[in-house]
Motif scaffolding. Sequence first.
Motif, PDB file in Angstrom:
ATOM      1  N   ARG A  12       0.854  -1.031  -0.010  1.00 61.77           N
ATOM      2  CA  ARG A  12      -0.054   0.048   0.048  1.00 61.77           C
ATOM      3  C   ARG A  12       0.898   1.225   0.038  1.00 61.77           C
ATOM      4  O   ARG A  12       0.564   2.392  -0.724  1.00 61.77           O
ATOM      5  CB  ARG A  12      -1.115   0.137   1.121  1.00 61.77           C
ATOM      6  N   LYS A  13       1.900   1.337   0.894  1.00 63.66           N
ATOM      7  CA  LYS A  13       2.731   2.284   1.009  1.00 63.66           C
ATOM      8  C   LYS A  13       3.586   2.671  -0.417  1.00 63.66           C
ATOM      9  O   LYS A  13       3.807   3.697  -0.750  1.00 63.66           O
ATOM     10  CB  LYS A  13       3.863   2.162   2.181  1.00 63.66           C
ATOM     11  N   GLU A  16       1.251   4.098  -2.843  1.00 65.66           N
ATOM     12  CA  GLU A  16       0.351   5.267  -2.430  1.00 65.66           C
ATOM     13  C   GLU A  16       0.895   6.571  -3.129  1.00 65.66           C
ATOM     14  O   GLU A  16       2.037   6.693  -3.379  1.00 65.66           O
ATOM     15  CB  GLU A  16       0.769   5.550  -1.027  1.00 65.66           C
ATOM     16  N   SER A  18       2.080  10.180  -4.360  1.00 63.89           N
ATOM     17  CA  SER A  18       2.734  11.485  -3.611  1.00 63.89           C
ATOM     18  C   SER A  18       3.015  12.338  -4.691  1.00 63.89           C
ATOM     19  O   SER A  18       3.711  12.521  -5.903  1.00 63.89           O
ATOM     20  CB  SER A  18       4.138  10.898  -3.063  1.00 63.89           C
ATOM     21  N   GLU A 216      -5.642  13.566  -6.542  1.00 64.70           N
ATOM     22  CA  GLU A 216      -4.223  13.721  -6.796  1.00 64.70           C
ATOM     23  C   GLU A 216      -4.027  14.832  -7.910  1.00 64.70           C
ATOM     24  O   GLU A 216      -2.904  15.397  -7.640  1.00 64.70           O
ATOM     25  CB  GLU A 216      -4.041  12.302  -7.336  1.00 64.70           C
TER      26      GLU A 216
END
Length: 347
Positions: A12-13, A16, A18, A216
């Motif tokens: 998940r990280k 994710e 950014s 986003e």
Amino acid sequence: MTENFHCREINRKCTEFSAEKFVDVLLTEGEKATCDETSESFNEHCVIPTFYDEILCKKGQNCFHQNRFSFCLTSLLGLTALGTRPALKILILTKQQCTPIKAYRRYLATILYMLELYEYEFKPGSKSWSSLEKVRKMHNFASNLGHRKLDYRINQLEMALTQFGFIGFALVRGRFIGIHEVSEEELKGFIHLWRAVGYVLGIEDRFNICRESVKETKEICEELMRRVFIPGLQQPGDDFYNVAKVVVEGFRGMIPGLHLDNMLHYTHMIMESNEDVANCAKDHLSPLDTIEQLKLKILVNVMWAMQYRIFRFIMNNFLLLIIWLWINFPIVAYWKFGITHHSHVRI
């Protein structure tokens, strides 16, 4: 079980999103990747993208129609902010905005091309597609000329920043542009339309600031304002003011009363979410005289009044009249440039 949970958490990280990392890649790799006939994406993207959703696109077009005045203001201010970018030297080289009349013709044509994107179906053979093909050719010509004369080509970064110029302020500072009562789905459709436009113009997916997610896309726009546009306006290049004055003179062939310092002050106010005209002074900007301060106050109050549907209706339809005049009877251009064929722009 615990091991599976940790694996899912790591995945998940890793996936994710950014905005900071996206902009990092855009600023470093996007500047090195071209967006012209030397680019694979430019040559292969002249088709409907696989992600295209016709229903979503029409929602985006309808979103524009409901906020026509505000989105056009977004483009005007966005084009001003883009004047700080290195690609400006290509425009100087191609002499497309070295005089007010040329700037007028260039930017009116840009506006008319943009309007066709909102009026017609997004598919090969349509007027909107024809407009995109013309824009592709113009970009490619300018890029090749820039390469021959300056060893500089239009790149993915500049194209992505141009996307911001047309949509950025509307997405992240909508209230300051007069955009109200727009649903998440309508914004998603608007972003989807510009994602498809960017694709056809040759922007690689990894550099396309228009994402599937509204959240986003907004985060990217905020990051670009912070890292690109605010610093660019605070420390513009040597050519900026000379060329920007010509650009504004060109716009005055469409909108009388425009003033460069006024536009720069309002652009700063938007980026800083500041509605107080009395506290909009900047050390690097020329102070506004009484008349220009009054104009700025009027603009701020017009944007405040746009929260009311009836006022948005009036301003949107007023703009329709103005656009009709630009195309058929450009009276302001007649007054500024004379009654000649140069005052008429056809695309």
